[in-house]
Write an enzyme that holds these catalytic residues in place. Structure first.
Site, PDB file in Angstrom:
ATOM      1  N   CYS A 112      40.248  48.484  36.635  1.00  0.00           N
ATOM      2  CA  CYS A 112      39.630  47.880  35.209  1.00  0.00           C
ATOM      3  C   CYS A 112      38.468  46.763  35.700  1.00  0.00           C
ATOM      4  O   CYS A 112      37.872  46.524  34.956  1.00  0.00           O
ATOM      5  CB  CYS A 112      41.243  47.295  34.723  1.00  0.00           C
ATOM      6  SG  CYS A 112      42.743  47.838  34.810  1.00  0.00           S
ATOM      7  N   HIS A 236      40.231  40.746  31.384  1.00  0.00           N
ATOM      8  CA  HIS A 236      39.936  41.952  31.125  1.00  0.00           C
ATOM      9  C   HIS A 236      42.144  41.484  30.204  1.00  0.00           C
ATOM     10  O   HIS A 236      42.255  41.233  30.545  1.00  0.00           O
ATOM     11  CB  HIS A 236      40.602  42.600  33.467  1.00  0.00           C
ATOM     12  CG  HIS A 236      41.291  43.572  32.926  1.00  0.00           C
ATOM     13  ND1 HIS A 236      41.739  44.688  31.797  1.00  0.00           N
ATOM     14  CD2 HIS A 236      42.542  43.695  33.415  1.00  0.00           C
ATOM     15  CE1 HIS A 236      42.030  45.848  32.390  1.00  0.00           C
ATOM     16  NE2 HIS A 236      42.742  45.379  32.968  1.00  0.00           N
ATOM     17  N   ASN A 266      47.026  47.521  28.173  1.00  0.00           N
ATOM     18  CA  ASN A 266      46.411  47.393  28.946  1.00  0.00           C
ATOM     19  C   ASN A 266      45.118  48.573  29.372  1.00  0.00           C
ATOM     20  O   ASN A 266      45.887  49.687  29.038  1.00  0.00           O
ATOM     21  CB  ASN A 266      46.759  47.452  30.099  1.00  0.00           C
ATOM     22  CG  ASN A 266      45.712  47.314  31.275  1.00  0.00           C
ATOM     23  OD1 ASN A 266      44.765  47.832  31.405  1.00  0.00           O
ATOM     24  ND2 ASN A 266      45.798  46.337  32.867  1.00  0.00           N
TER      25      ASN A 266
HETATM   26  N1  ACO Z   1      62.443  45.641  29.670  1.00  0.00           N
HETATM   27  C1  ACO Z   1      63.018  45.490  29.796  1.00  0.00           C
HETATM   28  N2  ACO Z   1      63.412  44.716  31.211  1.00  0.00           N
HETATM   29  C2  ACO Z   1      62.675  44.861  32.070  1.00  0.00           C
HETATM   30  C3  ACO Z   1      61.362  45.189  31.758  1.00  0.00           C
HETATM   31  C4  ACO Z   1      61.201  46.265  30.728  1.00  0.00           C
HETATM   32  N3  ACO Z   1      59.955  47.272  30.351  1.00  0.00           N
HETATM   33  N4  ACO Z   1      60.581  45.564  33.122  1.00  0.00           N
HETATM   34  C5  ACO Z   1      61.158  45.294  34.208  1.00  0.00           C
HETATM   35  N5  ACO Z   1      63.148  44.740  33.807  1.00  0.00           N
HETATM   36  C6  ACO Z   1      63.443  43.577  34.315  1.00  0.00           C
HETATM   37  C7  ACO Z   1      63.305  43.842  35.482  1.00  0.00           C
HETATM   38  O1  ACO Z   1      64.674  44.412  35.391  1.00  0.00           O
HETATM   39  C8  ACO Z   1      64.211  41.879  35.550  1.00  0.00           C
HETATM   40  O2  ACO Z   1      65.505  42.164  35.638  1.00  0.00           O
HETATM   41  P1  ACO Z   1      66.243  41.656  36.410  1.00  0.00           P
HETATM   42  O3  ACO Z   1      65.822  40.228  36.032  1.00  0.00           O
HETATM   43  O4  ACO Z   1      67.681  41.828  36.183  1.00  0.00           O
HETATM   44  O5  ACO Z   1      66.275  41.880  37.814  1.00  0.00           O
HETATM   45  C9  ACO Z   1      63.310  41.395  34.792  1.00  0.00           C
HETATM   46  O6  ACO Z   1      62.964  42.643  33.827  1.00  0.00           O
HETATM   47  C10 ACO Z   1      62.439  40.747  35.076  1.00  0.00           C
HETATM   48  O7  ACO Z   1      61.620  41.633  35.649  1.00  0.00           O
HETATM   49  P2  ACO Z   1      60.301  40.998  36.271  1.00  0.00           P
HETATM   50  O8  ACO Z   1      59.686  42.301  37.428  1.00  0.00           O
HETATM   51  O9  ACO Z   1      60.480  39.906  37.302  1.00  0.00           O
HETATM   52  O10 ACO Z   1      59.090  41.015  34.842  1.00  0.00           O
HETATM   53  P3  ACO Z   1      57.546  40.353  35.090  1.00  0.00           P
HETATM   54  O11 ACO Z   1      58.003  38.762  34.284  1.00  0.00           O
HETATM   55  O12 ACO Z   1      57.499  40.276  36.402  1.00  0.00           O
HETATM   56  O13 ACO Z   1      56.959  41.140  33.831  1.00  0.00           O
HETATM   57  C11 ACO Z   1      55.365  42.702  34.293  1.00  0.00           C
HETATM   58  C12 ACO Z   1      56.633  42.410  34.488  1.00  0.00           C
HETATM   59  C13 ACO Z   1      54.759  42.586  32.907  1.00  0.00           C
HETATM   60  C14 ACO Z   1      54.682  44.276  34.508  1.00  0.00           C
HETATM   61  C15 ACO Z   1      54.125  41.921  34.895  1.00  0.00           C
HETATM   62  O14 ACO Z   1      54.761  41.741  36.239  1.00  0.00           O
HETATM   63  C16 ACO Z   1      52.894  42.208  35.100  1.00  0.00           C
HETATM   64  O15 ACO Z   1      52.296  42.576  33.948  1.00  0.00           O
HETATM   65  N6  ACO Z   1      52.168  42.183  36.641  1.00  0.00           N
HETATM   66  C17 ACO Z   1      51.307  42.787  36.273  1.00  0.00           C
HETATM   67  C18 ACO Z   1      50.563  43.891  35.659  1.00  0.00           C
HETATM   68  C19 ACO Z   1      49.339  44.855  35.772  1.00  0.00           C
HETATM   69  O16 ACO Z   1      48.624  43.884  35.145  1.00  0.00           O
HETATM   70  N7  ACO Z   1      48.776  45.978  36.123  1.00  0.00           N
HETATM   71  C20 ACO Z   1      47.333  46.205  35.098  1.00  0.00           C
HETATM   72  C21 ACO Z   1      46.670  46.269  36.708  1.00  0.00           C
HETATM   73  S1  ACO Z   1      44.764  46.212  36.356  1.00  0.00           S
HETATM   74  C22 ACO Z   1      44.215  48.500  37.036  1.00  0.00           C
HETATM   75  O17 ACO Z   1      43.392  48.102  37.680  1.00  0.00           O
HETATM   76  C23 ACO Z   1      45.061  49.581  36.367  1.00  0.00           C
END
Ligand code: ACO
Length: 329
Positions: A112, A236, A266
């Protein structure tokens, strides 16, 4: 080294057909529109059959047309992508042929951060004597994810953005930058050959905010500016919450921060050029404005750049010469 800088004289963005809304995803995986919007700020993304080369060609045609450039006017193509068609050759070769370019071309893989890395590298090559460089960020991320995995599928989308950079005498638009990577974090976000993308979202989130803020501050310091001098921030587009956390640590309002993640998802290397194109076409960035780009990606890479906008508008004339006079020498 000569005293030559660069000015962006053409830009273009391309989002393919194939809108996939959160409601569409909720039909095929255990998620909801509300959860995705609350946790990411994303409402929809594009999933396309077009590869990164084809997407990049469409964005580049718009940028070249705006810059008034024919294929023979371009001295180099830098193509940022992390979803290339082949292991070899680079997607840049496909784009070079499709556009009828006669120059050299290479892929740049910094995930990214790829577009900002490319922009900085291109400025260096203008400084060494090249006259016009086409820089493209383009991705077909839908091809390298498991479309049923709610951990990644909700985030990633396809698209492309392109700019034409033209040399000018004097400092040009790029006032400061910072490029970095922490290779100890490879395992938090990676895609092996012929596999889907694996991500530790929480760890990416935690590191992303830290990396963006420290990188932005370094780029500002090198540009001899502070956030008080900045007019527009283009982070980004990974997750609205990441952007909010990063800009709040920079004491900066979201109202003057790009948020195309809502409609694009993204798009990795395409996210910053697509956001730049959107802000320019909306008239949010004016002559003399200072723009801060800051991003992070798999690697874990990060890249920031501070630009002073030269004043080119889509309706305006072609060429850097008319704008160079306005820029510091
Ligand atoms: N829908 C519904 N529930 C979900 C989903 C979903 N899509 N995904 C996870 N959950 C649940 C989990 O199982 C968890 O449930 P639990 O509490 O019963 O265990 C709860 O929701 C919370 O999950 P978390 O993983 O803690 O959620 P978080 O707030 O961390 O959000 C996310 C997850 C959106 C992936 C976030 O961590 C994020 O955006 N991280 C950065 C990712 C990113 O930017 N990646 C790209 C990098 S750039 C590149 O080089 C490509």
């Amino acid at each position: 080294m000569t005293n030559r800088g660069g000015i962006i004289t053409g830009w273009g963005g391309y989002l393919p057909a194939g809108v996939v809304t959160n409601h569409d995803l909720a039909k095929t995986m255990d998620t909801t529109d509300e959860w995705i919007r609350n946790r990411t700020g994303i409402s929809e993304r594009r999933w396309s059959d077009m590869g990164p080369a084809a997407l990049g060609v469409e964005a580049a045609k718009i940028a070249l047309d705006m810059a008034g450039c024919g294929p023979q006017d371009i001295d180099l193509l830098v193509f940022a992508t992390c979803s290339p068609e082949y292991i070899l050759p680079g997607s840049s070769a496909i784009v070079q042929h499709s556009l009828g370019l006669t120059c050299g071309a290479f892929d740049l893989g910094a995930a990214c951060s790829g577009f900002t890395y490319s922009l900085v590298a291109a400025h260096g090559l203008l400084n060494m004597g090249m006259n016009r460089i086409l820089v493209i960020g383009s991705e077909q991320l839908s091809r390298i994810i498991d479309k049923t995995d709610r951990n990644t599928a909700i985030l990633f989308g396809d698209g492309a953005g392109a700019v034409v950079l033209e040399a000018c005498e004097g400092e040009g638009e790029l006032l400061g930058f910072d490029l970095g990577v922490d290779g100890s974090a490879v395992n938090i976000l990676y895609t092996r050959h012929d596999e889907i993308t694996h991500m530790d979202g929480k760890e990416v989130f935690r590191r992303a905010v830290r990396a963006m803020v420290s990188s932005a501050n370094l780029a500002l310091e090198r540009a001899k500016l502070t956030m008080d001098d900045i007019d527009w921030v283009i982070p980004h587009q990974a997750n609205r919450r990441i952007s909010e956390a990063a800009v709040s640590r920079l004491n900066w309002p979201m109202e003057r921060t790009s948020a195309t993640v809502e409609t694009n998802g993204n798009t990795s290397a395409a996210s910053i050029p697509l956001a730049l194109v959107a802000e320019l076409d909306a008239g949010h960035i004016k002559a003399g404005d200072h723009v801060l780009m800051c991003g992070f990606g798999a690697g874990m890479t990060w890249a920031s750049a501070v630009l002073r906008w030269g004043g080119v508008t889509r309706e305006g004339g072609h060429g850097a010469a008319a704008y160079a006079a306005e820029l510091p020498s």
